[in-house]
Write a protein that holds these residues in place. Sequence first.
Motif, PDB file in Angstrom:
ATOM      1  N   CYS A  67      -7.115  -3.791   0.239  1.00  0.00           N
ATOM      2  CA  CYS A  67      -5.743  -3.728   0.758  1.00  0.00           C
ATOM      3  C   CYS A  67      -4.874  -2.803  -0.088  1.00  0.00           C
ATOM      4  N   ARG A  68      -5.059  -2.807  -1.400  1.00  0.00           N
ATOM      5  CA  ARG A  68      -4.288  -1.897  -2.259  1.00  0.00           C
ATOM      6  C   ARG A  68      -4.643  -0.451  -1.924  1.00  0.00           C
ATOM      7  N   GLU A  71      -2.955   0.469   1.248  1.00  0.00           N
ATOM      8  CA  GLU A  71      -1.522   0.682   1.010  1.00  0.00           C
ATOM      9  C   GLU A  71      -1.263   2.073   0.466  1.00  0.00           C
ATOM     10  N   CYS A  95      -8.394  -4.744   6.069  1.00  0.00           N
ATOM     11  CA  CYS A  95      -8.136  -3.662   5.113  1.00  0.00           C
ATOM     12  C   CYS A  95      -9.300  -2.687   5.013  1.00  0.00           C
TER      13      CYS A  95
END
Length: 184
Positions: A67-68, A71, A95
């Motif tokens: 997910c990071r 992002e 993600c």
Amino acid sequence: LYHKPTARCDCRCRFCDSWVQQPAEEAIIDSDKIMGLLDEARRAGITTYTVWGGEPLLVPDLPRWLCRAREHGMQTVVCTSGSRLSERAAEFGPCTERLLLSVEAVGERHDRLRGAPGLFERLVAGLAAYRERAAGPVTLWSNLSRENLDQIEELARFARDQKAAIEFFPAAHYPGYNDRLILD
């Protein structure tokens, strides 16, 4: 950015000796450090984050890292045996943009080659669960050896039926372990 968060694997493949070498316990890099590395990767212009292993779905914090990376605008790719795909799809699927799924044969033959009874059924169920959570492409990866060379057409049909791409490549040679399996 290729990230191998673990050498641990829950398969016992006839063509790969990674599981023979795995430690009894393994130190995983702290998640906050991984998040920092992903931040640095973004600043460096990295566009793709690929996790593999061992079996990356054995790592609890994997969804957080994916997910990071998302992002940060990176393409996220997971390479897995599918052994834990069903149980983890809801966590990491949203993600993940692309799934690379290792498949060496269809049905119980796959289970025997991977030394994991019931793996093929779990893989198929996991693929369905993943598709409910993620829209990205799926590519089947198949290590070819003397034990599954006759499976190419069957695997291609399976890929077609699953609406997945497929890539074949020769199994890696692990001297003293899989010598008799390697294609000439």
